[in-house]
Motif scaffolding. Sequence first.
Motif, PDB file in Angstrom:
ATOM      1  N   UNK A 190       1.086  -2.371  -5.369  1.00 61.16           N
ATOM      2  CA  UNK A 190       1.100  -0.950  -4.804  1.00 61.16           C
ATOM      3  C   UNK A 190      -0.129  -0.987  -3.681  1.00 61.16           C
ATOM      4  N   UNK A 191       0.189   0.116  -2.729  1.00 63.43           N
ATOM      5  CA  UNK A 191      -0.738   0.218  -1.532  1.00 63.43           C
ATOM      6  C   UNK A 191      -1.864   1.169  -2.187  1.00 63.43           C
ATOM      7  N   UNK A 192      -3.039   0.510  -2.363  1.00 62.74           N
ATOM      8  CA  UNK A 192      -4.132   1.370  -2.821  1.00 62.74           C
ATOM      9  C   UNK A 192      -5.332   1.400  -1.928  1.00 62.74           C
ATOM     10  N   UNK A 212       1.998   7.023   3.603  1.00 61.85           N
ATOM     11  CA  UNK A 212       1.176   5.914   3.341  1.00 61.85           C
ATOM     12  C   UNK A 212      -0.136   6.081   4.100  1.00 61.85           C
ATOM     13  N   UNK A 213      -1.384   5.314   3.883  1.00 60.21           N
ATOM     14  CA  UNK A 213      -2.578   5.517   4.428  1.00 60.21           C
ATOM     15  C   UNK A 213      -2.486   5.384   5.929  1.00 60.21           C
ATOM     16  N   UNK A 214      -1.406   4.447   6.369  1.00 66.24           N
ATOM     17  CA  UNK A 214      -1.698   4.278   7.710  1.00 66.24           C
ATOM     18  C   UNK A 214      -0.888   5.376   8.589  1.00 66.24           C
ATOM     19  N   UNK A 215      -0.032   6.011   8.016  1.00 72.95           N
ATOM     20  CA  UNK A 215       0.831   7.170   8.437  1.00 72.95           C
ATOM     21  C   UNK A 215      -0.152   8.300   8.479  1.00 72.95           C
ATOM     22  N   UNK A 216      -0.939   8.434   7.505  1.00 74.09           N
ATOM     23  CA  UNK A 216      -1.714   9.638   7.209  1.00 74.09           C
ATOM     24  C   UNK A 216      -2.916   9.726   8.538  1.00 74.09           C
TER      25      UNK A 216
END
Length: 221
Positions: free
Chosen positions: A81-83, A198-202
């Motif tokens: 998972x991306x955490x 996802x964190x990158x998009x945010x």
Amino acid sequence: MDNKKAVVVFSGGQDSTTCLFWALEKFDHVEAVTFRYGQRHIAELDCAREICKELDVPQHELDMSLLNQLAPNALTRNDLDITEDEGELPSTFVPGRNLLFLSFAGVLAKQINAKHLITGVSETDFSGYPDCRDAFMKSLNVTLNLSMDDSFVIHTPLMWLDKAEVWELSDQLYAFEYIKENTLTCYNGLKGSGCGECPSCKLRQKGLKQYEEKRAGVSAK
């Protein structure tokens, strides 16, 4: 320095594409190097190829799949998972990635007689990655020069910019709309605005909103 030939470490994302446009403005000849390291999404490699073709930039693809063997991570493993847990490095951190990428970019630069290396790392809007820090880049620059008895210069045009300022730089380079539509930053492999979750998009969308608000305010005056 007389040599005006440059190599851009290029993934097809917002930051590296901004750096590519920056390099095209600064240097007489620019080539890109893209690394295959077992990314979750082949779309990232396709995106990088498409951009280089459209901008008429020679591109080199190097196989770095050994990274996935050494350091399993959420960028290369679908079962992870991306955490981003507070106090810990994100699961997307790949130990040694920038060290290896820039080292191999330096070897490539040596072969094509380029003295300038460009990478889109940033110490401002980053997730705590130790290999994105300015101190590391300066150290690696010295190490590369000593290792090959050469005089490379590592350029980090985004080092002190937050995401809104990166968008602003792309606008100054007349590449704002192109980068907005054609780059792939999303951890889920979606081009442009991405998945939004996802964190990158945010991070990308937060910076874009901030800059578009600033842009609209300037236009209204």
